[in-house]
Design a protein around this motif. Sequence first.
Motif, PDB file in Angstrom:
ATOM      1  N   ARG A  70       0.857  -1.184   0.000  1.00  0.00           N
ATOM      2  CA  ARG A  70       0.000   0.000   0.000  1.00  0.00           C
ATOM      3  C   ARG A  70       0.896   1.238   0.000  1.00  0.00           C
ATOM      4  O   ARG A  70       1.773   1.381   0.849  1.00  0.00           O
ATOM      5  N   GLY A  71       0.676   2.128  -0.962  1.00  0.00           N
ATOM      6  CA  GLY A  71       1.363   3.411  -0.996  1.00  0.00           C
ATOM      7  C   GLY A  71       0.389   4.497  -0.602  1.00  0.00           C
ATOM      8  O   GLY A  71      -0.778   4.444  -0.980  1.00  0.00           O
ATOM      9  N   ARG A  72       0.892   5.487   0.159  1.00  0.00           N
ATOM     10  CA  ARG A  72       0.033   6.591   0.602  1.00  0.00           C
ATOM     11  C   ARG A  72       0.751   7.913   0.471  1.00  0.00           C
ATOM     12  O   ARG A  72       1.954   7.973   0.340  1.00  0.00           O
ATOM     13  N   GLY A  73      -0.048   8.981   0.588  1.00  0.00           N
ATOM     14  CA  GLY A  73       0.490  10.332   0.451  1.00  0.00           C
ATOM     15  C   GLY A  73       0.427  10.723  -1.005  1.00  0.00           C
ATOM     16  O   GLY A  73      -0.579  10.505  -1.674  1.00  0.00           O
ATOM     17  N   LYS A  74       1.508  11.249  -1.516  1.00  0.00           N
ATOM     18  CA  LYS A  74       1.587  11.559  -2.948  1.00  0.00           C
ATOM     19  C   LYS A  74       2.078  10.283  -3.632  1.00  0.00           C
ATOM     20  O   LYS A  74       3.247   9.918  -3.525  1.00  0.00           O
ATOM     21  N   VAL A  75       1.170   9.619  -4.340  1.00  0.00           N
ATOM     22  CA  VAL A  75       1.514   8.377  -5.043  1.00  0.00           C
ATOM     23  C   VAL A  75       1.512   8.668  -6.538  1.00  0.00           C
ATOM     24  O   VAL A  75       0.565   9.244  -7.061  1.00  0.00           O
ATOM     25  N   GLU A  76       2.584   8.226  -7.206  1.00  0.00           N
ATOM     26  CA  GLU A  76       2.754   8.514  -8.622  1.00  0.00           C
ATOM     27  C   GLU A  76       3.246   7.255  -9.336  1.00  0.00           C
ATOM     28  O   GLU A  76       4.206   6.631  -8.901  1.00  0.00           O
ATOM     29  N   VAL A  77       2.568   6.896 -10.426  1.00  0.00           N
ATOM     30  CA  VAL A  77       2.988   5.785 -11.274  1.00  0.00           C
ATOM     31  C   VAL A  77       3.180   6.337 -12.678  1.00  0.00           C
ATOM     32  O   VAL A  77       2.301   7.013 -13.201  1.00  0.00           O
ATOM     33  N   LYS A  78       4.334   6.034 -13.284  1.00  0.00           N
ATOM     34  CA  LYS A  78       4.615   6.492 -14.645  1.00  0.00           C
ATOM     35  C   LYS A  78       4.793   5.281 -15.556  1.00  0.00           C
ATOM     36  O   LYS A  78       5.528   4.361 -15.229  1.00  0.00           O
ATOM     37  N   GLN A  85       1.069   9.288 -16.734  1.00  0.00           N
ATOM     38  CA  GLN A  85       1.344   9.362 -15.304  1.00  0.00           C
ATOM     39  C   GLN A  85       0.046   9.310 -14.519  1.00  0.00           C
ATOM     40  O   GLN A  85      -0.895  10.028 -14.823  1.00  0.00           O
ATOM     41  N   LEU A  86       0.030   8.466 -13.510  1.00  0.00           N
ATOM     42  CA  LEU A  86      -1.098   8.342 -12.581  1.00  0.00           C
ATOM     43  C   LEU A  86      -0.718   8.994 -11.272  1.00  0.00           C
ATOM     44  O   LEU A  86       0.386   8.773 -10.764  1.00  0.00           O
ATOM     45  N   ASN A  87      -1.622   9.806 -10.718  1.00  0.00           N
ATOM     46  CA  ASN A  87      -1.441  10.381  -9.387  1.00  0.00           C
ATOM     47  C   ASN A  87      -2.673  10.076  -8.551  1.00  0.00           C
ATOM     48  O   ASN A  87      -3.803  10.194  -9.036  1.00  0.00           O
ATOM     49  N   THR A  88      -2.442   9.699  -7.300  1.00  0.00           N
ATOM     50  CA  THR A  88      -3.516   9.432  -6.351  1.00  0.00           C
ATOM     51  C   THR A  88      -2.955   9.549  -4.939  1.00  0.00           C
ATOM     52  O   THR A  88      -1.745   9.720  -4.751  1.00  0.00           O
ATOM     53  N   GLU A  89      -3.824   9.434  -3.934  1.00  0.00           N
ATOM     54  CA  GLU A  89      -3.354   9.547  -2.553  1.00  0.00           C
ATOM     55  C   GLU A  89      -3.177   8.189  -1.874  1.00  0.00           C
ATOM     56  O   GLU A  89      -2.563   8.104  -0.818  1.00  0.00           O
ATOM     57  N   GLU A  90      -3.696   7.134  -2.486  1.00  0.00           N
ATOM     58  CA  GLU A  90      -3.523   5.790  -1.933  1.00  0.00           C
ATOM     59  C   GLU A  90      -3.625   4.782  -3.069  1.00  0.00           C
ATOM     60  O   GLU A  90      -4.506   4.879  -3.915  1.00  0.00           O
ATOM     61  N   LEU A  91      -2.705   3.825  -3.081  1.00  0.00           N
ATOM     62  CA  LEU A  91      -2.672   2.832  -4.151  1.00  0.00           C
ATOM     63  C   LEU A  91      -2.213   1.501  -3.579  1.00  0.00           C
ATOM     64  O   LEU A  91      -1.280   1.455  -2.774  1.00  0.00           O
ATOM     65  N   PHE A  92      -2.871   0.434  -3.999  1.00  0.00           N
ATOM     66  CA  PHE A  92      -2.490  -0.916  -3.583  1.00  0.00           C
ATOM     67  C   PHE A  92      -1.849  -1.636  -4.758  1.00  0.00           C
ATOM     68  O   PHE A  92      -2.274  -1.460  -5.903  1.00  0.00           O
ATOM     69  N   TRP A  93      -0.845  -2.459  -4.464  1.00  0.00           N
ATOM     70  CA  TRP A  93      -0.152  -3.250  -5.479  1.00  0.00           C
ATOM     71  C   TRP A  93      -0.144  -4.707  -5.052  1.00  0.00           C
ATOM     72  O   TRP A  93       0.403  -5.049  -4.015  1.00  0.00           O
ATOM     73  N   LYS A  94      -0.783  -5.552  -5.847  1.00  0.00           N
ATOM     74  CA  LYS A  94      -0.803  -6.999  -5.618  1.00  0.00           C
ATOM     75  C   LYS A  94       0.285  -7.585  -6.501  1.00  0.00           C
ATOM     76  O   LYS A  94       0.081  -7.798  -7.698  1.00  0.00           O
ATOM     77  N   GLN A  95       1.449  -7.815  -5.910  1.00  0.00           N
ATOM     78  CA  GLN A  95       2.636  -8.215  -6.661  1.00  0.00           C
ATOM     79  C   GLN A  95       2.435  -9.515  -7.434  1.00  0.00           C
ATOM     80  O   GLN A  95       2.833  -9.611  -8.594  1.00  0.00           O
ATOM     81  N   THR A  96       1.799 -10.513  -6.829  1.00  0.00           N
ATOM     82  CA  THR A  96       1.626 -11.809  -7.491  1.00  0.00           C
ATOM     83  C   THR A  96       0.754 -11.712  -8.734  1.00  0.00           C
ATOM     84  O   THR A  96       0.916 -12.481  -9.673  1.00  0.00           O
ATOM     85  N   TYR A 101      -4.457  -1.013  -7.757  1.00  0.00           N
ATOM     86  CA  TYR A 101      -5.839  -0.563  -7.662  1.00  0.00           C
ATOM     87  C   TYR A 101      -6.000   0.446  -6.534  1.00  0.00           C
ATOM     88  O   TYR A 101      -5.176   0.530  -5.622  1.00  0.00           O
ATOM     89  N   THR A 102      -7.081   1.234  -6.635  1.00  0.00           N
ATOM     90  CA  THR A 102      -7.440   2.198  -5.603  1.00  0.00           C
ATOM     91  C   THR A 102      -8.926   2.520  -5.726  1.00  0.00           C
ATOM     92  O   THR A 102      -9.502   2.371  -6.805  1.00  0.00           O
ATOM     93  N   ASP A 103      -9.508   2.982  -4.639  1.00  0.00           N
ATOM     94  CA  ASP A 103     -10.873   3.502  -4.649  1.00  0.00           C
ATOM     95  C   ASP A 103     -10.856   5.028  -4.521  1.00  0.00           C
ATOM     96  O   ASP A 103     -11.900   5.667  -4.517  1.00  0.00           O
ATOM     97  N   LYS A 104      -9.667   5.601  -4.415  1.00  0.00           N
ATOM     98  CA  LYS A 104      -9.502   7.046  -4.226  1.00  0.00           C
ATOM     99  C   LYS A 104      -9.569   7.794  -5.559  1.00  0.00           C
ATOM    100  O   LYS A 104      -9.554   7.211  -6.634  1.00  0.00           O
ATOM    101  N   PHE A 105      -9.575   9.120  -5.464  1.00  0.00           N
ATOM    102  CA  PHE A 105      -9.557   9.996  -6.636  1.00  0.00           C
ATOM    103  C   PHE A 105      -8.247   9.806  -7.387  1.00  0.00           C
ATOM    104  O   PHE A 105      -7.171   9.709  -6.775  1.00  0.00           O
ATOM    105  N   GLU A 118     -12.656   8.412 -10.047  1.00  0.00           N
ATOM    106  CA  GLU A 118     -12.624   7.828  -8.715  1.00  0.00           C
ATOM    107  C   GLU A 118     -12.537   6.320  -8.881  1.00  0.00           C
ATOM    108  O   GLU A 118     -13.379   5.706  -9.516  1.00  0.00           O
ATOM    109  N   GLY A 119     -11.470   5.736  -8.327  1.00  0.00           N
ATOM    110  CA  GLY A 119     -11.273   4.292  -8.416  1.00  0.00           C
ATOM    111  C   GLY A 119     -10.571   3.888  -9.695  1.00  0.00           C
ATOM    112  O   GLY A 119     -10.835   4.441 -10.760  1.00  0.00           O
ATOM    113  N   LEU A 120      -9.650   2.928  -9.566  1.00  0.00           N
ATOM    114  CA  LEU A 120      -8.881   2.474 -10.711  1.00  0.00           C
ATOM    115  C   LEU A 120      -8.419   1.042 -10.476  1.00  0.00           C
ATOM    116  O   LEU A 120      -8.091   0.663  -9.353  1.00  0.00           O
TER     117      LEU A 120
END
Length: 143
Positions: A70-78, A85-96, A101-105, A118-120
């Motif tokens: 789980r990443g929080r705060g300023k989360v950025e994926v390029k 570029q994706l920006n959000t405040e919380e992002l989950f990563w299922k490595q396997t 994914y996120t439910d946040k803006f 909202e949600g990705l």
Amino acid sequence: MRKVENVELYYTEKDRVKVKMIAAEFHELDGGDRDFPKGIYMEFYDEFGKMESTLRANQAFFFKKDNLWRGRGKVEVKNIAKNEQLNTEELFWKQTEQRIYTDKFVTIRQQNDVIYGEGLEAKQDMSDYVIKKPTGDFEVEEQ
């Protein structure tokens, strides 16, 4: 609890680097969970060793039992290839599953457009994604 500073880790498959992780500090907790209070930076590589995408977060946490990040705060994926570029405040990563994914803006900056929503749910390299509730103006190419 164990505290580790200035960490650079590599995850490999079949002798190829798949993920490079850099963190200023992490705490290994009882049970194997890991807390990254000063943030995390990750690079994701394809099977040929080419960097596909990066992920950066102000804070991160690894849930060992679920093998979930789980990443929080300023989360950025390029996505390097698509220059998105994706920006959000919380992002989950299922490595396997190599999924994020996120439910946040979320905000996705493409070469010519900006998409909000909202949600990705997406592949970890952002090569394919679905925004659950998209908003904003963007062009659609007819085929």
